[in-house]
Design a protein around this motif. Structure first.
Motif, PDB file in Angstrom:
ATOM      1  N   HIS A 238       3.340   5.814  -3.203  1.00  0.00           N
ATOM      2  CA  HIS A 238       4.648   6.427  -3.478  1.00  0.00           C
ATOM      3  C   HIS A 238       5.277   6.978  -2.203  1.00  0.00           C
ATOM      4  CE1 HIS A 238       3.561   6.010  -7.677  1.00  0.00           C
ATOM      5  NE2 HIS A 238       2.460   6.718  -7.457  1.00  0.00           N
ATOM      6  N   LEU A 239       5.188   6.204  -1.132  1.00  0.00           N
ATOM      7  CA  LEU A 239       5.760   6.598   0.150  1.00  0.00           C
ATOM      8  C   LEU A 239       7.075   5.868   0.357  1.00  0.00           C
ATOM      9  CD1 LEU A 239       2.530   6.484   2.369  1.00  0.00           C
ATOM     10  CD2 LEU A 239       3.666   8.526   1.454  1.00  0.00           C
ATOM     11  N   ASP A 240       8.114   6.617   0.581  1.00  0.00           N
ATOM     12  CA  ASP A 240       9.441   6.051   0.820  1.00  0.00           C
ATOM     13  C   ASP A 240       9.407   5.219   2.104  1.00  0.00           C
ATOM     14  OD1 ASP A 240      12.130   5.599   1.560  1.00  0.00           O
ATOM     15  OD2 ASP A 240      12.773   7.362   0.427  1.00  0.00           O
ATOM     16  N   PRO A 241       9.829   3.964   2.063  1.00  0.00           N
ATOM     17  CA  PRO A 241       9.763   3.113   3.260  1.00  0.00           C
ATOM     18  C   PRO A 241      10.635   3.615   4.405  1.00  0.00           C
ATOM     19  CG  PRO A 241      11.003   2.029   1.521  1.00  0.00           C
ATOM     20  CD  PRO A 241      10.373   3.235   0.902  1.00  0.00           C
ATOM     21  N   ASP A 242      11.590   4.497   4.119  1.00  0.00           N
ATOM     22  CA  ASP A 242      12.481   4.990   5.173  1.00  0.00           C
ATOM     23  C   ASP A 242      11.955   6.256   5.845  1.00  0.00           C
ATOM     24  OD1 ASP A 242      14.296   2.938   4.690  1.00  0.00           O
ATOM     25  OD2 ASP A 242      15.270   4.078   3.081  1.00  0.00           O
TER      26      ASP A 242
ATOM     27  N   ILE B  73       0.839  -1.197   0.000  1.00  0.00           N
ATOM     28  CA  ILE B  73       0.000   0.000   0.000  1.00  0.00           C
ATOM     29  C   ILE B  73       0.878   1.252   0.000  1.00  0.00           C
ATOM     30  CG2 ILE B  73      -1.791   1.278   1.226  1.00  0.00           C
ATOM     31  CD1 ILE B  73      -2.668  -1.396   2.480  1.00  0.00           C
ATOM     32  N   ARG B  74       1.925   1.247   0.809  1.00  0.00           N
ATOM     33  CA  ARG B  74       2.850   2.382   0.837  1.00  0.00           C
ATOM     34  C   ARG B  74       3.473   2.604  -0.543  1.00  0.00           C
ATOM     35  NH1 ARG B  74       5.227   3.655   6.529  1.00  0.00           N
ATOM     36  NH2 ARG B  74       6.719   4.888   5.311  1.00  0.00           N
ATOM     37  N   GLN B  75       3.778   1.529  -1.209  1.00  0.00           N
ATOM     38  CA  GLN B  75       4.378   1.652  -2.543  1.00  0.00           C
ATOM     39  C   GLN B  75       3.390   2.274  -3.525  1.00  0.00           C
ATOM     40  OE1 GLN B  75       5.798  -2.061  -4.134  1.00  0.00           O
ATOM     41  NE2 GLN B  75       7.139  -1.078  -5.627  1.00  0.00           N
ATOM     42  N   ARG B  76       2.108   1.857  -3.452  1.00  0.00           N
ATOM     43  CA  ARG B  76       1.098   2.435  -4.339  1.00  0.00           C
ATOM     44  C   ARG B  76       0.920   3.931  -4.086  1.00  0.00           C
ATOM     45  NH1 ARG B  76      -2.028  -2.154  -3.002  1.00  0.00           N
ATOM     46  NH2 ARG B  76      -3.508  -0.845  -1.835  1.00  0.00           N
TER      47      ARG B  76
END
Length: 668
Positions: A485-489, A480-483
């Motif tokens: 466009h949220l940087d995992p860091d 979901i974070r990837q969709r």
């Protein structure tokens, strides 16, 4: 000790807290409070235990099974230590100044019976004096009874209905004859008239029991003329009360009571009232447009069709589409009850937001009226449009869409400037349609019980929309974070303020540019405006992202590391995640004054405050600079908040609801 207040309790959870606070929180009189839990199966026992734990003047006595108000009062009287007894119901209120006035009166005399002034308030907030006799010979009149006098005469409440007639009026007669009857004219007790759920609001032949109660009293008092007069007044009052004697039973009650006069007069008056009602309805129908008349005619024809046992209608947020608790129930029903066909009601403005393959009808269309006429199951978190006729056999589940911090339902009457013409009559009529009311915690159940007074069943099963907080895997959250466009860091902060009744449009109380600038590039803020506004108008940038239009607020919660909110009910759901919650509340005083709240969010007390508190932007930034936003202290506050407001949420709420509603399983 001067006074023992005995409160028998059975199914009073929506009213009991205010009753106990009215006794323990006012006046300086010396007293004890004895709550008798009469086998109540709602939250009443827990509320009573809460008061007993924090106030040594309060105690709880328990009947394992429901025995009735009479035995419960006797249990309390047997344990009482005060010189005087005062019996209150679980929905009565002791008025401000009552204890001081009682103490002052008893300082100069010691009557056997002290009659207290009282009034009545209905569920609309209308206060009226009770209809009582001038001599105190009415069971509605509250009174103090000297405990030694009560015991010496062997007075006890009887079993069954109208348990107070024999002992209370006997005590009044004995004191009157002995010259030890006194009156305190000050209004000391307020009777709250509940709309449903009580003996007094349930019509039926069981009210004929009052005839036997008076026969026993007359036999015990030698047919005293004062008792005979009291009997006539009381029975006439019951005869005219639709909450006691049903219209079809009134003639029989009139005959059995041997009341003077003819019942034909009552029938004639009833016929006049009914005729006027029918005429008014005909006039209103005549004003409708041709198209509306044709639609309603088709709907009336559909009402003659049999109910479809496998058809369920869903709605959410006033026809905005697939969302919230109804969406989670619908999804789980497809899995566990695939024989149930689910159809959604959506407005024409929101039809483009419907997921592909999900059946729906447009509100107000012929197709809408047909499914409303023939569906067996109705599930909504707000209300269905158009004023449909709920048929026998239809089962309506009201899921609601949040835990109440601000006042709701009939409690909003205290804030008329912000209700925007709300019809409280329609609110009550809507609640009358519900068969089930879903709840996420005891606090919510307690509030709904009072502010939506009707005869539905509470389902204490948790909120299905919160299941995803327990069932979503880390891998799914990362996707979901990837969709988005949220940087995992990066640390993701979800900023989700609620709307203000006194303000139009979304105006953030938080300077988002300053917040992200001073926090630095490690943080990103997702801005979710309330759905009333449609769009946040927040400055969209790499570190401030407007997600108001995102279809799932649950997904936004999952991808965030902390929640910043003010008074949004989202905080109660977010607590399921056990992640930091920051209350940014710069206008708390104005919000409480304008809308009213059920507890003090900024008190800092466990179970009320969910975490760190900031009332200015500077304070909010300081929380992040010092790390207080996720400290051990705020974690303890969050744990207490979660324990209070998320006790039923465990990832299986939707399953419990589906089994209860569609598969005949047990409820909460």
């Amino acid at each position: 000790m001067l006074l023992s207040v005995v409160v028998p309790v059975h199914r009073a959870q929506g009213y009991l807290r205010a009753t106990l606070e009215s006794v323990l929180g006012r006046g300086s009189g010396e007293l004890e409070l004895l709550v008798v839990d009469d086998g109540s199966r709602d939250g009443s026992a827990e509320i009573a235990a809460e008061f007993a734990a924090r106030d040594p003047r309060a105690g709880v006595l328990t009947h394992p099974e429901h025995r009735g108000a009479g035995p419960a009062r006797n249990t309390g009287a047997a344990e009482a230590r005060g010189r005087y007894l005062l019996f209150l119901d679980g929905d009565d209120l002791l008025r401000p100044g009552a204890l001081d006035a009682i103490t002052a009166r008893l300082a100069g005399c010691e009557p056997d019976v002290l009659l207290l002034g009282h009034d009545r308030i209905d569920w609309w907030g209308t206060v009226a004096p009770p209809q009582t006799g001038p001599d105190g010979f009415s069971t509605a009149t509250p009174r103090l009874l000297r405990r030694a006098f009560w015991s010496a005469h062997g007075l006890r409440f009887t079993d069954g209905p109208y348990e107070d007639v024999l002992p209370v009026l006997s005590a009044t007669l004995l004191a009157s004859d002995a010259g030890t009857l006194d009156t305190l004219d000050q209004v000391c007790v307020r009777h709250r008239v509940r709309r449903t759920g009580t003996f007094a609001t349930t019509p039926g032949r069981h009210h004929f029991a009052i005839l036997d109660a008076y026969e026993r009293l007359l036999a015990a008092t030698g047919h005293d003329l004062r008792i005979r007069a009291a009997r006539t007044r009381h029975l006439r009052t019951l005869l005219a009360d639709p909450g006691r004697i049903a219209p079809e039973d009134r003639a029989a009650f009139h005959r059995a009571a041997d009341l003077p006069g003819s019942y034909a007069v009552h029938r004639a008056q009833e016929a006049v009232r009914t005729g006027r009602t029918r005429t008014g309805e005909a006039l209103r129908r005549g004003r409708k447009t041709l198209r509306a008349r044709l639609t309603r005619a088709a709907y009336r024809a559909d009402l003659l069709r049999p109910l479809d046992p496998n058809l369920a209608v869903y709605g959410a947020y006033w026809n905005r589409g697939v969302a919230c608790n109804p969406a989670a129930i619908h999804a789980k029903a497809l899995e566990l009850a695939p024989h149930i066909q689910g159809v959604w009601v959506v407005s024409s403005r929101h039809r483009d937001h419907m997921p592909p393959g999900v059946p729906y009808v447009i509100e107000g269309s012929l197709a809408y009226w047909r499914i409303m006429a023939t569906a067996t199951y109705l599930i909504n978190n707000s209300s269905f449009p158009g004023g449909f006729t709920k048929r026998p056999g239809q089962r309506y589940l009201q899921t609601h869409h949040g835990t109440p911090l601000k006042t709701m339902g009939l409690d909003q009457r205290a804030y008329p400037a912000l209700t925007n013409g709300i019809s409280f009559e329609k609110i009550v009529a809507h609640a009358d349609q519900w068969d089930f009311s879903l709840s996420a915690n005891p606090h919510t159940t307690e509030i709904w019980d009072r502010v939506y007074p009707s005869g539905y069943e509470h389902l204490n099963l948790g909120y299905p929309r919160n299941d995803v907080f327990f069932t979503t895997t880390p891998e799914q959250t990362a996707a979901i974070r990837q969709r988005l466009h949220l940087d995992p860091d990066r640390t993701v902060l979800l900023y989700a303020p609620t709307h203000r009744d006194y303000r139009k449009g979304f105006v953030p109380h938080l300077d988002l540019d300053r917040l992200t600038r001073e926090l630095g590039p490690r943080y990103v803020v997702l801005v979710r405006a309330h759905y009333f506004y449609g769009r946040s108008a927040a400055p969209d940038s790499a570190r401030v992202v407007d997600v108001t239009g995102h279809p799932s607020v649950e997904e936004l919660c999952l991808v965030s590391d902390a929640l910043i909110t003010d008074y949004s009910s989202l905080m109660f759901d977010y607590a399921c995640l056990d992640r930091p919650i920051i209350s940014h509340a710069p206008d708390w005083a104005a919000y409480r004054a304008s809308r009213g709240t059920y507890f003090d969010l900024l008190s800092g007390r466990p179970g009320e405050t969910p975490g760190a508190i900031a009332t200015t932007d500077d304070e909010l930034l300081e929380l992040f600079r010092t790390g207080e936003w996720h400290s051990a202290r705020t974690a303890q506050l969050r744990a207490a908040f979660r324990a209070r407001f998320c006790p039923y949420d465990d990832g299986h709420a939707a399953e419990r609801v589906v089994r209860r509603l569609f598969l005949g399983g047990g409820g909460g």
